[in-house]
Design a protein around this motif. Structure first.
Motif, PDB file in Angstrom:
ATOM      1  N   GLN A 199       0.815  -1.204   0.000  1.00  0.00           N
ATOM      2  CA  GLN A 199       0.000   0.000   0.000  1.00  0.00           C
ATOM      3  C   GLN A 199       0.856   1.265   0.000  1.00  0.00           C
ATOM      4  O   GLN A 199       0.320   2.376   0.008  1.00  0.00           O
ATOM      5  CB  GLN A 199      -0.942   0.025   1.201  1.00  0.00           C
ATOM      6  N   GLU A 220      -7.037  -7.233 -10.895  1.00  0.00           N
ATOM      7  CA  GLU A 220      -7.451  -5.880 -10.507  1.00  0.00           C
ATOM      8  C   GLU A 220      -8.844  -5.601 -11.027  1.00  0.00           C
ATOM      9  O   GLU A 220      -9.265  -6.134 -12.057  1.00  0.00           O
ATOM     10  CB  GLU A 220      -6.491  -4.825 -11.092  1.00  0.00           C
ATOM     11  N   GLN A 241     -12.078  -2.176 -10.718  1.00  0.00           N
ATOM     12  CA  GLN A 241     -12.399  -0.821 -10.277  1.00  0.00           C
ATOM     13  C   GLN A 241     -13.677  -0.811  -9.451  1.00  0.00           C
ATOM     14  O   GLN A 241     -14.603  -1.584  -9.707  1.00  0.00           O
ATOM     15  CB  GLN A 241     -12.576   0.116 -11.485  1.00  0.00           C
ATOM     16  N   ALA A 272     -11.667   3.861  -7.384  1.00  0.00           N
ATOM     17  CA  ALA A 272     -10.473   3.268  -6.785  1.00  0.00           C
ATOM     18  C   ALA A 272     -10.223   1.907  -7.423  1.00  0.00           C
ATOM     19  O   ALA A 272     -11.115   1.300  -8.036  1.00  0.00           O
ATOM     20  CB  ALA A 272     -10.647   3.116  -5.277  1.00  0.00           C
ATOM     21  N   THR A 273      -9.005   1.440  -7.279  1.00  0.00           N
ATOM     22  CA  THR A 273      -8.601   0.139  -7.819  1.00  0.00           C
ATOM     23  C   THR A 273      -8.437  -0.857  -6.680  1.00  0.00           C
ATOM     24  O   THR A 273      -7.761  -0.575  -5.688  1.00  0.00           O
ATOM     25  CB  THR A 273      -7.276   0.257  -8.593  1.00  0.00           C
ATOM     26  N   ARG A 310      -6.833  -4.409  -5.776  1.00  0.00           N
ATOM     27  CA  ARG A 310      -5.806  -5.297  -6.305  1.00  0.00           C
ATOM     28  C   ARG A 310      -5.759  -6.578  -5.474  1.00  0.00           C
ATOM     29  O   ARG A 310      -5.764  -6.517  -4.243  1.00  0.00           O
ATOM     30  CB  ARG A 310      -4.432  -4.621  -6.281  1.00  0.00           C
ATOM     31  N   TYR A 325      -9.424   5.501  -0.255  1.00  0.00           N
ATOM     32  CA  TYR A 325      -8.146   4.817  -0.121  1.00  0.00           C
ATOM     33  C   TYR A 325      -7.005   5.734  -0.556  1.00  0.00           C
ATOM     34  O   TYR A 325      -7.043   6.331  -1.639  1.00  0.00           O
ATOM     35  CB  TYR A 325      -8.135   3.533  -0.959  1.00  0.00           C
ATOM     36  N   THR A 359      -5.838   3.062  -4.149  1.00  0.00           N
ATOM     37  CA  THR A 359      -5.825   1.607  -4.266  1.00  0.00           C
ATOM     38  C   THR A 359      -6.061   0.939  -2.922  1.00  0.00           C
ATOM     39  O   THR A 359      -5.735   1.490  -1.870  1.00  0.00           O
ATOM     40  CB  THR A 359      -4.471   1.099  -4.816  1.00  0.00           C
ATOM     41  N   TYR A 360      -6.621  -0.263  -2.983  1.00  0.00           N
ATOM     42  CA  TYR A 360      -6.678  -1.168  -1.845  1.00  0.00           C
ATOM     43  C   TYR A 360      -6.116  -2.500  -2.326  1.00  0.00           C
ATOM     44  O   TYR A 360      -6.496  -2.996  -3.388  1.00  0.00           O
ATOM     45  CB  TYR A 360      -8.102  -1.370  -1.334  1.00  0.00           C
ATOM     46  N   THR A 361      -5.214  -3.106  -1.551  1.00  0.00           N
ATOM     47  CA  THR A 361      -4.484  -4.289  -2.000  1.00  0.00           C
ATOM     48  C   THR A 361      -4.675  -5.461  -1.044  1.00  0.00           C
ATOM     49  O   THR A 361      -4.373  -5.351   0.147  1.00  0.00           O
ATOM     50  CB  THR A 361      -2.978  -3.985  -2.140  1.00  0.00           C
ATOM     51  N   ASN A 417      -4.942   0.514   3.937  1.00  0.00           N
ATOM     52  CA  ASN A 417      -5.305   0.369   2.529  1.00  0.00           C
ATOM     53  C   ASN A 417      -4.900  -0.992   1.970  1.00  0.00           C
ATOM     54  O   ASN A 417      -4.710  -1.127   0.754  1.00  0.00           O
ATOM     55  CB  ASN A 417      -4.646   1.474   1.692  1.00  0.00           C
ATOM     56  N   SER A 418      -4.738  -1.965   2.851  1.00  0.00           N
ATOM     57  CA  SER A 418      -4.339  -3.298   2.406  1.00  0.00           C
ATOM     58  C   SER A 418      -4.596  -4.293   3.518  1.00  0.00           C
ATOM     59  O   SER A 418      -4.953  -3.919   4.636  1.00  0.00           O
ATOM     60  CB  SER A 418      -2.854  -3.318   2.012  1.00  0.00           C
TER      61      SER A 418
END
Length: 607
Positions: free
Chosen positions: A168, A200, A202, A210-211, A213, A249, A253-255, A273-274
């Motif tokens: 993240q 991935e 959206q 946001a994406t 992942r 995020y 992104t959030y992973t 964020n992960s």
């Protein structure tokens, strides 16, 4: 004369505002980590601080980690530490405690180099081998006291050219260099380096887009990952629908950082964020059950990462971080994890109820609640959250805040639905008032929010007084009946001893300490005892022991011979009725279900 002239001259000069002192931004802390001896689980780490004052610099390893509530001594895995100044001269390093080192005599720049050992892959520690580097930051990087506000840049030097980075942390344009705004964010940013597979998608629209992942290090097939990713997308969408929006995020992104390899340990650990999610089984071997942990951890991106207990903000890396609110932070998340899977259509109603019933039965029938309610159990987290102790702990005085909080959530949800609201509405209230504006809460804030969403502060107070501050539970049977569900007791015709046995040398071993309410406890049996015979039958096989006990009825007595700590003893085991129960659909139990009950169930559990 000089004074007068100076004053006069100043009066003739045009006015100029006073100069504003310019504050120089602190130089970024620089980290680099490489893995020249990855096969033997070692990494080489360097950390550099510039523009330091003249005082000695103390560097140290953390003793706690975000999402964990116990002490973890990460310094034990750091060795061969040395330091140099800005000109490359060796500096003396002193150590007066186990957790850190002090460097003096520097020129304003200090570079520390050390070796890190890591071979425990989960959400707390680090694992380094030829397949990956699985890094929890507090277990990996030391830090400098007093320098926590500096921005951070970290460069990863991979062991294998196929390795990629899942994190993240903020990208910099260099695939192996990342940034963090400060120490708190950096330490909250677990990182995986491996030849992982990536999926991935959206979420959101426009400025809120946001994406998501999904980075998975595994030995399965692409088709396996595609199947899992499809379930993950449904669960993510269901959770966003519940809250009404996804969090903002950082960096868009959030992973999901997932490890499903044989050498890993099972775990799930939330971050801003992960999340780290791990299991030693492949997708197929686990029958894709990894979705359970994914759902739980993603719910945390609202609940605990942003709807956050005040005691955890800011996180203190030098000690345990206790809070009385884990019953909500973890327990309510435990309730919603499988509920979101059910609503997303990724599990059946019966599967959901089987899990729910087992959790509820264990909470209601075991004796630990007499020693404290959910707030008390939350405060015991530093003793149990992956913490290790040499001495044996009484297993009958503690119930985890995970299932405890989940069943508090169930009780509140069904009571709120009885009143025309729902737990969903309560969680959204917490989101709009506490989570979205990121205002940490106290226990009093939680009660106030319940009063606001119900428009009934008296109800909120009564609920908190009975079931949060104390250990009372409601009668679940009428609450579940609203959804056409029934509590079905265990088979009352079979005798119950209340003990679990496993095979052992010379007999059958009692695997766990019996509950104080169990016949085995009354008979004097304890964990580790060896059962030698029952009513003259020599005990050599746990399955035969279970079958023999099940053939008896409640109230029957059995002569039992056993060995306890080297002493052979005899006792009488009086069997009882198994207090366990399950939750099943009325249709399964032969009970008629009305259209109103079915509609209630659908609103709660989905179609």
């Amino acid at each position: 004369m000089k004074t007068v002239f100076a004053t006069f001259t100043a009066m003739l000069m045009p006015f100029a505002p006073p100069a504003i002192a310019q504050t120089k931004a602190p130089a970024a802390t620089q980290y680099e980590i490489s893995f020249p001896n990855a096969i033997h689980h070692e990494a080489q780490v360097t950390a550099t601080w510039r523009d330091l004052g003249p005082a000695p610099l103390r560097v140290q390893m953390s003793r706690s980690s975000p999402g964990r509530y116990a002490i973890h001594e990460f310094a034990k895995n750091v060795y061969a530490l040395s330091a140099t100044d800005g000109r490359g001269r060796a500096l003396a390093v002193t150590r007066t405690d186990p957790y850190g080192w002090t460097v003096a005599g520097h020129d304003g720049t200090v570079t520390v180099t050390y070796t890190l050992f890591g071979d425990h892959g989960d959400g707390t520690y680090a694992q380094i081998d030829a397949t990956h580097a699985h890094l929890n930051m507090p277990a990996t990087f030391l830090w400098a006291a007093g320098q926590e506000k500096r921005p951070i840049r970290v460069r990863f030097v991979p062991f294998d050219t196929k390795w990629k980075v899942a994190t993240q942390l903020q990208p910099t344009g260099d695939r192996y260099t990342f940034a963090a705004p400060d120490f708190q964010y950096f330490m909250d940013s677990p990182t995986e380096l491996s030849d992982f597979d990536l999926r991935e998608w959206q979420v959101g629209e426009g400025a809120t887009r946001a994406t998501i992942r999904l980075a998975v290090h595994h030995d399965g097939t692409p088709a396996d990952l595609d199947r899992f990713a499809a379930s993950a997308r449904k669960v993510v969408a269901q959770q966003i629908a519940l809250w009404g929006e996804h969090p903002a995020y950082d960096f868009g992104t959030y992973t999901f950082i997932a490890d499903y390899m044989p050498q890993i340990s099972g775990d799930g650990m939330e971050h801003r964020n992960s999340t780290i999610i791990s299991q030693p089984r492949s997708f197929k071997a686990a029958k894709f059950s990894q979705i359970d942990t994914l759902s739980h951890e993603f719910f945390h991106s609202w609940n605990v990462e942003r709807i956050r207990p005040a005691e955890l903000e800011p996180f203190d890396f030098t000690r345990a971080n206790p809070t009385p609110s884990l019953w909500l932070a973890e327990g309510f998340t435990q309730y919603y994890g499988p509920l979101m899977i059910r609503r997303a259509g990724a599990s059946s109603v019966d599967d959901f109820l089987a899990q729910l019933g087992a959790t509820l039965s264990a909470l209601v029938t075991r004796p630990a609640r007499r020693y404290g309610g959910p707030e008390e159990m939350s405060l015991r987290a530093p003793f149990v959250d992956a913490a290790k102790a040499i001495d044996q702990v009484n297993p009958n005085i503690y119930v985890s805040y995970y299932p405890y909080g989940a069943m508090i959530a169930l009780a509140l949800d069904l009571q709120l639905r009885q009143r025309g609201s729902s737990l969903d509405a309560y969680m959204r209230q917490l989101w709009t008032t506490r989570g979205d504006p990121e205002r940490a809460y106290t226990p009093a804030d939680l009660e106030q929010a319940l009063g606001a969403v119900t428009r009934d502060p008296a109800f909120a107070k009564a609920f908190f007084d009975a079931s949060v501050h104390a250990s009372g539970l409601p009668d679940y049977a009428p609450l579940l009946a609203q959804a056409g569900l029934v509590l079905r007791p265990a088979d009352a015709t079979r005798g119950w001893a209340g003990m679990t046995t496993v095979a052992g040398d010379g007999g059958v071993i009692v695997a766990y300490s019996p509950w104080p309410t169990a016949p085995a406890y009354e008979a004097g049996l304890e964990r580790g005892d060896t059962i030698l015979s029952l009513d003259g039958m020599v005990a050599t096989d746990p399955a035969a022991v279970s079958a023999m006990l099940a053939a008896h009825r409640p109230g029957d007595t059995i002569a039992l011979r056993y060995r306890q700590r080297g002493v052979e003893r005899q006792t009488t085991l009086r069997l009882a009725i198994d207090p366990a129960f399950g939750v099943v659909r009325g249709e399964t139990a032969g009970v008629a279900v009305t259209p109103a009950q079915m509609a209630f169930r659908t609103r709660w559990l989905g179609r």
